[in-house]
Design an enzyme around this catalytic site. Structure first.
Site, PDB file in Angstrom:
ATOM      1  N   ASN A  17       0.867  -1.180   0.000  1.00  0.00           N
ATOM      2  CA  ASN A  17       0.000   0.000   0.000  1.00  0.00           C
ATOM      3  C   ASN A  17       0.905   1.232   0.000  1.00  0.00           C
ATOM      4  O   ASN A  17       1.553   1.518   1.004  1.00  0.00           O
ATOM      5  CB  ASN A  17      -0.886  -0.043   1.255  1.00  0.00           C
ATOM      6  N   LYS A  19       0.042   4.283  -0.117  1.00  0.00           N
ATOM      7  CA  LYS A  19      -0.559   5.460   0.546  1.00  0.00           C
ATOM      8  C   LYS A  19      -0.379   6.695  -0.353  1.00  0.00           C
ATOM      9  O   LYS A  19      -0.532   6.584  -1.561  1.00  0.00           O
ATOM     10  CB  LYS A  19       0.025   5.631   1.950  1.00  0.00           C
ATOM     11  N   HIS A 103      -9.420   0.859   4.980  1.00  0.00           N
ATOM     12  CA  HIS A 103      -8.126   1.013   5.662  1.00  0.00           C
ATOM     13  C   HIS A 103      -8.324   1.891   6.897  1.00  0.00           C
ATOM     14  O   HIS A 103      -9.135   2.821   6.888  1.00  0.00           O
ATOM     15  CB  HIS A 103      -7.100   1.644   4.710  1.00  0.00           C
ATOM     16  N   GLU A 105      -6.703   4.259   8.068  1.00  0.00           N
ATOM     17  CA  GLU A 105      -6.523   5.699   7.845  1.00  0.00           C
ATOM     18  C   GLU A 105      -7.792   6.302   7.256  1.00  0.00           C
ATOM     19  O   GLU A 105      -8.145   7.449   7.550  1.00  0.00           O
ATOM     20  CB  GLU A 105      -5.287   5.940   6.967  1.00  0.00           C
ATOM     21  N   GLU A 175      -5.077  -5.217  10.336  1.00  0.00           N
ATOM     22  CA  GLU A 175      -4.057  -4.194  10.551  1.00  0.00           C
ATOM     23  C   GLU A 175      -4.315  -3.496  11.889  1.00  0.00           C
ATOM     24  O   GLU A 175      -5.116  -2.555  11.944  1.00  0.00           O
ATOM     25  CB  GLU A 175      -4.097  -3.160   9.423  1.00  0.00           C
ATOM     26  N   GLY A 181       2.957   1.933  10.802  1.00  0.00           N
ATOM     27  CA  GLY A 181       3.908   3.029  10.707  1.00  0.00           C
ATOM     28  C   GLY A 181       4.642   3.322  12.001  1.00  0.00           C
ATOM     29  O   GLY A 181       5.286   4.361  12.141  1.00  0.00           O
ATOM     30  N   SER A 221       3.843  -2.475  10.086  1.00  0.00           N
ATOM     31  CA  SER A 221       5.300  -2.558  10.240  1.00  0.00           C
ATOM     32  C   SER A 221       5.888  -3.897   9.779  1.00  0.00           C
ATOM     33  O   SER A 221       6.810  -4.423  10.406  1.00  0.00           O
ATOM     34  CB  SER A 221       5.705  -2.255  11.684  1.00  0.00           C
TER      35      SER A 221
HETATM   36  P1  13P Z   1       3.371   0.158   7.579  1.00  0.00           P
HETATM   37  O1  13P Z   1       3.864  -1.123   6.939  1.00  0.00           O
HETATM   38  O2  13P Z   1       4.092   1.379   7.116  1.00  0.00           O
HETATM   39  O3  13P Z   1       3.272   0.027   9.061  1.00  0.00           O
HETATM   40  O4  13P Z   1       1.836   0.370   7.044  1.00  0.00           O
HETATM   41  C1  13P Z   1       0.941  -0.660   7.138  1.00  0.00           C
HETATM   42  C2  13P Z   1      -0.288  -0.302   6.386  1.00  0.00           C
HETATM   43  O5  13P Z   1      -1.046   0.557   6.795  1.00  0.00           O
HETATM   44  C3  13P Z   1      -0.536  -0.995   5.115  1.00  0.00           C
HETATM   45  O6  13P Z   1      -1.830  -0.753   4.650  1.00  0.00           O
END
Ligand code: 13P
Length: 259
Positions: A17, A19, A103, A105, A175, A181, A221
């Site tokens: 992803n 982002k 997601h 976010e 997740e 992150g 992560s």
């Molecule tokens: P990270 O791998 O940067 O922690 O992000 C995970 C994520 O949100 C994938 O959709």
């Protein structure tokens, strides 16, 4: 239950992803670099989810590589006066095979609800896209002991009314928000526990055999150094990778976790 007997039935999925990262030029360099690194990686499905502006170019750059391209979000209507939105039909028209939905976010920063997730899943499946549906609890929810309650709510709200056939075109992604992150990956055991719970709930929401076949990815992560431990768990069928998917070398190392 013998995990090694069960796992081969579910082909792993390693998805990236991106982002809100990358330009067209950076996308072209990424695919040029990763193609030879994953040329022999038939053991898993490989997916990259770039921002909307890069989708078409990514589809072209990935052609013939075995990497499929996914959107990160969609609107549930097929067209109309929805300024700033993009429909499943448009995503499909750009050459994508799937889309992320729900997601954390989107849920936390843009007010996405379980009802919205449910409508988006319907729209994606009806347009012929595979849906990669994300669920996961926040740190406060985990610390309050509410992890299963939250997952339960997200699953029953998001997957309401789906048939066994719909299930076959859905990939779940667990997740935990506290692991995204932050560099704080869930331990393989914590992730396995949540995945097992999700699979058991899926078995109640839909046909148990469809739940047994569904791929459940872990995200939060994921790095080349922790993918093997995660993939060794019986209910972890792949990864949804954020930061480490931006570099071709680190994403390829995750794809090639068996090597
Ligand atoms: P990270 O791998 O940067 O922690 O992000 C995970 C994520 O949100 C994938 O959709």
């Amino acid at each position: 239950m013998n995990p090694s007997a069960r796992k081969p039935a579910r082909k792993p999925v390693i998805a990236g992803n991106w982002k809100m990262y990358k330009t067209i030029a950076e996308t072209e360099s990424f695919f040029a670099e990763i193609r030879p690194l994953v040329a022999g990686s038939a053991h898993c499905d490989i997916v990259i989810a770039p921002p909307f502006t890069l989708l078409r170019r990514a589809v072209e750059a990935a052609e013939g590589s075995g990497i499929s391209i996914s959107a990160q979000n969609l609107h549930w209507e097929s067209e109309g006066a929805w300024t700033g939105e993009v429909s499943a039909a448009m995503i499909r028209d750009a050459g994508c095979r799937s889309t992320l939905i729900g997601h954390s976010e989107r849920r936390q920063l843009f007010g996405e609800t379980d009802e919205g997730v449910s409508k988006k899943i319907r729209a994606a499946l009806d347009a012929g896209l595979q849906a990669i549906v994300c669920v996961g609890e926040s740190l406060a929810e985990r610390e309050a002991g509410d992890t299963e309650k939250v997952l339960e709510r997200q699953l029953s709200g998001g997957l309401a009314g789906l048939t066994g056939q719909d299930f076959s075109r859905i990939i779940m992604a667990y997740e935990p928000v506290w692991a995204i992150g932050t560099g704080r990956t869930a331990t393989p055991e914590i992730a396995q526990q949540a995945h097992n719970f999700i699979r058991s709930r899926l078995g109640q929401a839909g046909p148990p055999e469809a739940a047994g076949r569904m791929r459940i990815l872990y995200g939060g992560s994921v790095k080349p150094g922790n993918i093997q431990g995660l993939m060794a768990q019986p209910d972890i069928d792949g990864a949804l990778v954020g930061g480490a998917s931006l570099e071709a070398k680190s994403f390829a190392a995750i794809v090639n976790f068996r090597a």
